[in-house]
Design an enzyme around this catalytic site. Structure first.
Site, PDB file in Angstrom:
ATOM      1  N   GLU A   1       8.059  52.267 124.681  1.00 30.63           N
ATOM      2  CA  GLU A   1       8.754  51.182 123.970  1.00 30.63           C
ATOM      3  C   GLU A   1       9.910  50.703 124.825  1.00 30.63           C
ATOM      4  O   GLU A   1      10.422  51.452 125.646  1.00 30.63           O
ATOM      5  CB  GLU A   1       9.357  51.718 122.659  1.00 30.63           C
ATOM      6  CG  GLU A   1       8.358  52.104 121.632  1.00 30.63           C
ATOM      7  CD  GLU A   1       9.014  52.900 120.500  1.00 30.63           C
ATOM      8  OE1 GLU A   1      10.241  52.780 120.281  1.00 30.63           O
ATOM      9  OE2 GLU A   1       8.274  53.661 119.850  1.00 30.63           O
TER      10      GLU A   1
ATOM     11  N   LYS B   1      13.667  50.022 125.597  1.00 31.03           N
ATOM     12  CA  LYS B   1      14.915  50.629 125.127  1.00 31.03           C
ATOM     13  C   LYS B   1      15.902  49.498 124.861  1.00 31.03           C
ATOM     14  O   LYS B   1      16.469  48.915 125.781  1.00 31.03           O
ATOM     15  CB  LYS B   1      15.467  51.598 126.164  1.00 31.03           C
ATOM     16  CG  LYS B   1      16.646  52.399 125.651  1.00 31.03           C
ATOM     17  CD  LYS B   1      16.958  53.554 126.591  1.00 31.03           C
ATOM     18  CE  LYS B   1      17.996  54.487 126.021  1.00 31.03           C
ATOM     19  NZ  LYS B   1      19.269  53.856 125.713  1.00 31.03           N
TER      20      LYS B   1
ATOM     21  N   ASP C   1      19.093  47.517 123.863  1.00 29.87           N
ATOM     22  CA  ASP C   1      20.500  47.854 124.081  1.00 29.87           C
ATOM     23  C   ASP C   1      21.334  47.416 122.888  1.00 29.87           C
ATOM     24  O   ASP C   1      21.925  46.347 122.866  1.00 29.87           O
ATOM     25  CB  ASP C   1      20.987  47.188 125.372  1.00 29.87           C
ATOM     26  CG  ASP C   1      22.198  47.901 125.934  1.00 29.87           C
ATOM     27  OD1 ASP C   1      22.568  48.966 125.377  1.00 29.87           O
ATOM     28  OD2 ASP C   1      22.777  47.414 126.912  1.00 29.87           O
TER      29      ASP C   1
ATOM     30  N   TYR D   1      15.251  46.138 114.888  1.00 33.47           N
ATOM     31  CA  TYR D   1      13.906  46.551 115.288  1.00 33.47           C
ATOM     32  C   TYR D   1      13.681  47.988 114.839  1.00 33.47           C
ATOM     33  O   TYR D   1      14.476  48.878 115.182  1.00 33.47           O
ATOM     34  CB  TYR D   1      13.761  46.479 116.804  1.00 33.47           C
ATOM     35  CG  TYR D   1      13.700  45.062 117.329  1.00 33.47           C
ATOM     36  CD1 TYR D   1      12.509  44.329 117.276  1.00 33.47           C
ATOM     37  CD2 TYR D   1      14.825  44.457 117.870  1.00 33.47           C
ATOM     38  CE1 TYR D   1      12.445  43.037 117.769  1.00 33.47           C
ATOM     39  CE2 TYR D   1      14.762  43.158 118.363  1.00 33.47           C
ATOM     40  CZ  TYR D   1      13.571  42.458 118.305  1.00 33.47           C
ATOM     41  OH  TYR D   1      13.509  41.184 118.791  1.00 33.47           O
TER      42      TYR D   1
ATOM     43  N   LYS E   1      15.938  54.872 132.422  1.00 29.83           N
ATOM     44  CA  LYS E   1      16.990  53.846 132.489  1.00 29.83           C
ATOM     45  C   LYS E   1      16.796  52.970 133.722  1.00 29.83           C
ATOM     46  O   LYS E   1      16.653  53.481 134.836  1.00 29.83           O
ATOM     47  CB  LYS E   1      18.369  54.517 132.580  1.00 29.83           C
ATOM     48  CG  LYS E   1      18.749  55.271 131.315  1.00 29.83           C
ATOM     49  CD  LYS E   1      19.231  54.353 130.229  1.00 29.83           C
ATOM     50  CE  LYS E   1      20.695  54.295 130.122  1.00 29.83           C
ATOM     51  NZ  LYS E   1      21.494  55.096 129.347  1.00 29.83           N
TER      52      LYS E   1
ATOM     53  N   CYS F   1      48.263  21.809 136.076  1.00 28.57           N
ATOM     54  CA  CYS F   1      46.812  21.829 135.844  1.00 28.57           C
ATOM     55  C   CYS F   1      46.082  21.396 137.116  1.00 28.57           C
ATOM     56  O   CYS F   1      46.405  20.342 137.685  1.00 28.57           O
ATOM     57  CB  CYS F   1      46.474  20.884 134.691  1.00 28.57           C
ATOM     58  SG  CYS F   1      44.710  20.603 134.498  1.00 28.57           S
TER      59      CYS F   1
ATOM     60  N   CYS G   1      44.456  17.722 136.421  1.00 27.57           N
ATOM     61  CA  CYS G   1      45.218  16.486 136.192  1.00 27.57           C
ATOM     62  C   CYS G   1      46.674  16.585 136.628  1.00 27.57           C
ATOM     63  O   CYS G   1      47.399  15.596 136.582  1.00 27.57           O
ATOM     64  CB  CYS G   1      45.157  16.110 134.716  1.00 27.57           C
ATOM     65  SG  CYS G   1      46.150  17.212 133.693  1.00 27.57           S
TER      66      CYS G   1
ATOM     67  N   CYS H   1      46.731  23.608 129.668  1.00 24.49           N
ATOM     68  CA  CYS H   1      47.250  22.342 130.156  1.00 24.49           C
ATOM     69  C   CYS H   1      47.599  21.528 128.918  1.00 24.49           C
ATOM     70  O   CYS H   1      46.778  21.398 128.003  1.00 24.49           O
ATOM     71  CB  CYS H   1      46.170  21.623 130.962  1.00 24.49           C
ATOM     72  SG  CYS H   1      46.522  19.876 131.167  1.00 24.49           S
TER      73      CYS H   1
ATOM     74  N   CYS I   1      44.016  14.952 129.730  1.00 22.88           N
ATOM     75  CA  CYS I   1      43.469  15.643 130.891  1.00 22.88           C
ATOM     76  C   CYS I   1      41.958  15.431 130.943  1.00 22.88           C
ATOM     77  O   CYS I   1      41.251  15.707 129.972  1.00 22.88           O
ATOM     78  CB  CYS I   1      43.785  17.135 130.800  1.00 22.88           C
ATOM     79  SG  CYS I   1      42.997  18.109 132.087  1.00 22.88           S
TER      80      CYS I   1
END
Ligand code: IVH
Length: 679
Positions: free
Chosen positions: A117, A119, A121, A232, A322, A424, A427, A442, A447
């Site tokens: 199956e 695995k 996470d 699941y 793994k 920024c 701008c 900003c 902007c």
């Protein structure tokens, strides 16, 4: 004795539940919807309405009750029927073969079959059912004692709230049983949730596993429901013991009973089959809509499992293979700054390109200054970068002296501290960091970076869904001054579009059609699309539902705003500030002229009485308003006086002049029972 209406309602409620369960299963478990979302919503609304009218019919396993629980103060501890153990790991073929040799030795056989199956996470969860009904959902905890998170588990649409007796019998599952499996957050939902969180200026979740684990323990079931977890199933137990004689039979039985079993499992005859399975899924894992970190291999026959038994903390009859972590080591060449729609400045590491899990990574997010300080990261540092699924790569650690690769030692380079710019980068506007916030922003309202992001947000998935209006098109349109705000989208013409690079007749036409279609999207999308600070998807929905129109929202006081669930001072302030701004009000007016939806739809409306006009008269078993609501909910209209246009007069006892008028005009007169029939 229940009245005829009550009996009808009970019957209808049962039918609706069956229908809804069937479609939930098709949609959430089998991924094969057979009904539009709108139709499904209608069924659900009808069920909710009937249950509201007949509270005695509400049951805990009704599909309407997925988000029924009250916010809780904390979670109660529950002991598992059999410990939820973890698995031993194998990291390569050699370790896997060593495991198989041990299985052969201990069982004295070489013909052992395995089930492979994916695995997943996520986080493991145990669900107990009694009499076929979901009783409890419990987290793994320390493996022996977990936490009761039932109210949250109920919101997961792929978890059946009940399983019918016949179904259980057919699948050979007893009425009291336990299902164990993995709760995961699919990648699409994970990305959307993080985008939404970012807009609300909340911290992003690092990966889908943390998001799933964090979400299942949130104390507010509403929020859990909105985050769309998936479950699941991979174990079927009774009293802590496996019910069927083979693991593969359990998976089949769970599938037959309506649980979502990950379809990518296979039974194989030996370790060569296992290796083929591993390779296949390592190559395809990027295409799955959720994260996996390996493959779990289980001995299929339960008899052999029992012979093999357990070591201290893990079964000998299973092992987790793994996959190598998708991380890489590289050097930060520079730190760039991106400006988002809200003006947020995000530091991004420019990396010496490194291959991680099949793709080359050259950028990784550093989130904000707090994160940079936490990691202690500087330009020129060697770092570990992680990547998962769709997730933006991120810097997770700075390597220490001892961990440095040879290359770093051969060409040492001085490191340099990164400082957030005061202006920024897009701008030149002022950058500020508000007290108590992690982010720099900003503050120039005009902007262009904000404009671009605002346009992308408006056109994006889950907002106006204007397909084709992606980054490159938005950049061109903004650069040429064709789009100065989101309302300009609705003044685009074919000529304007054709003047752009790489836009032909056909794509211009398609885009205009997409834009036209976006006008039909509901009010909540418009509210969400405006990009008001802290107003994410869910808040926009609640606001639309509560106020019913954009005008009502715009003129609401802070007090009225705070009547909306989940809206506090911070959010109400942001909404007020947004609409106080003249520019924003002008924008809203232009959107109104363009024909966007400024009114909410009454979602509950059915269609049984569409186009029919009713007049209510006389004394009925319930207040007139009740019947008015019923008629309106079914799409009908209620008027005050009888005319030729009246379709029905609903008459109770002692009906007077209106009844006479109806008779005179030949309008059909009905009672409560007949109305129920029409409904
Ligand atoms: S079986 C006693 N099957 O992996 C055996 N676990 O490292 C228990 N997991 O705690 C697990 N996908 O959270 C099994 N198909 C799968 C799995 C799976 C993910 C997780 C589970 C478990 C952990 C063990």
């Amino acid at each position: 004795m229940p009245t005829a209406t009550a009996k009808d309602a009970a019957r209808r409620v049962e039918r609706l539940r069956e229908e809804i369960r069937r479609h939930e299963h098709l949609y959430y478990v089998l991924d094969a919807p057979k009904m539009s979302d709108a139709e499904f919503d209608r069924l659900m609304q009808e069920l909710k309405r009937l249950e509201a009218e007949h509270p005695e019919l509400v049951t805990v396993d009704s599909p309407s009750q997925r988000v029924g629980g009250k916010p809780r103060e904390g979670f109660v501890k529950v002991e598992h029927s059999r410990p939820m153990l973890s698995l031993d790991n194998a990291y390569n073929e050699e370790e896997l073969r060593a495991w198989e040799r041990r299985v052969h030795e201990l069982t004295g056989r070489t013909d052992v079959e395995y089930v492979c199956e994916l695995k997943l996470d996520g986080m493991s969860l145990a669900l107990t059912y009694s009499g076929g009904r979901l009783d409890k959902g419990v987290t793994r905890g320390d493996g022996y004692v977990g936490e009761d998170v039932t109210t949250n588990v109920r919101t997961i649409r792929s978890v059946p709230l009940s399983v019918g007796k016949d179904v259980l019998k057919k699948a050979e599952i007893p009425a009291n049983f336990e299902v164990r499996g993995e709760v995961v957050m699919p990648l699409a939902g994970f990305e959307r949730m993080n985008e939404d969180r970012e807009r609300q200026q909340l911290a992003r979740f690092a990966n889908p596993r943390n998001a799933a684990a964090g979400t299942i323990r949130v104390l507010e079931p509403n929020i859990v429901a909105q985050r769309r977890l998936d479950f699941y199933a991979y174990f079927l137990l009774r009293d802590g013991r496996t019910v069927l004689d083979r693991h593969s039979h359990s998976l089949e039985a769970l599938t037959a009973a309506g649980f979502k079993v990950n379809p990518n499992w296979a039974k194989v005859g030996d370790i060569e089959g296992v290796l083929a399975f591993l390779r296949k899924w390592e190559a395809q894992r990027e295409k799955l809509g959720y994260e996996i970190d390996g493959v779990v291999i289980k001995v299929d026959r339960i008899g052999l499992q029992e012979e093999l038994g357990f070591t201290g903390k893990a079964p000998r009859w299973a092992i987790a293979y793994k996959y190598a972590a998708r991380a890489g080591v590289t050097q930060i060449e520079d730190v760039l700054v991106q400006v988002g729609r809200t003006g947020k400045l995000t530091p991004v590491a420019a990396l010496k390109p490194v291959a991680i899990g099949g793709t080359t990574v050259s950028r990784a997010t550093l989130h904000n200054m707090d994160e940079i300080e936490r990691l202690g990261v500087k330009i020129g540092d060697w770092v570990t970068v992680e990547r998962g699924g769709d997730v933006i790569p991120k810097v997770v650690a700075v390597l220490t002296e001892g961990q440095l690769p040879k290359e770093a030692k051969q060409h040492p380079r001085p490191t340099k501290k990164f400082k957030m710019p005061e202006r920024c980068p897009v701008c030149g506007g002022h950058v500020v960091r508000v007290e108590g916030e992690a982010d720099h922003r900003c503050i120039n309202a005009n902007c262009p970076a904000k404009l671009r992001e605002a346009l992308l947000h408006w056109a994006g998935r889950g907002v106006m869904n204007i397909e084709g209006m992606g980054e490159s098109l938005v950049n061109q349109l903004a650069d040429r001054g064709l789009l100065k705000n989101v309302a300009d989208i609705y003044s685009l013409t074919k000529e304007k579009l054709l003047s752009l690079e790489r836009v032909g007749e056909k794509s211009a036409q398609n885009l205009l059609e997409e834009i036209e279609a976006s006008k039909k999207l509901p009010l909540e999308r418009v509210i969400y699309g405006l990009g008001i600070r802290f107003v994410g998807e869910r808040t926009a929905e609640l606001l639309a539902e509560h106020f019913g129109s954009l005008d009502a929202l715009m003129s609401a006081t802070a007090e009225q705003l705070e009547e909306v669930p989940e809206v506090g001072e911070r959010v109400s302030q942001a909404i007020m500030e947004f609409f106080a701004e003249k520019k924003n009000r002008e924008l809203v007016e232009r959107l109104r002229k363009a024909g966007l939806r400024f009114k909410g739809e009454k979602k509950q409306r059915g269609t049984q009485l569409a186009g029919k006009t009713f007049v209510i008269t006389g004394t009925l078993s319930q207040p007139r308003d009740h019947f008015k609501q019923l008629i309106e909910n079914a799409g009908g209209k209620v008027s005050g006086s009888v005319s030729k246009k009246t379709d029905y007069v609903l008459a109770g006892d002692e009906a007077g002049s209106k009844l006479d008028k109806a008779k005179e005009l030949g309008v059909k007169v009905i009672g409560e029972k007949e109305l129920a029939g029409l409904l």
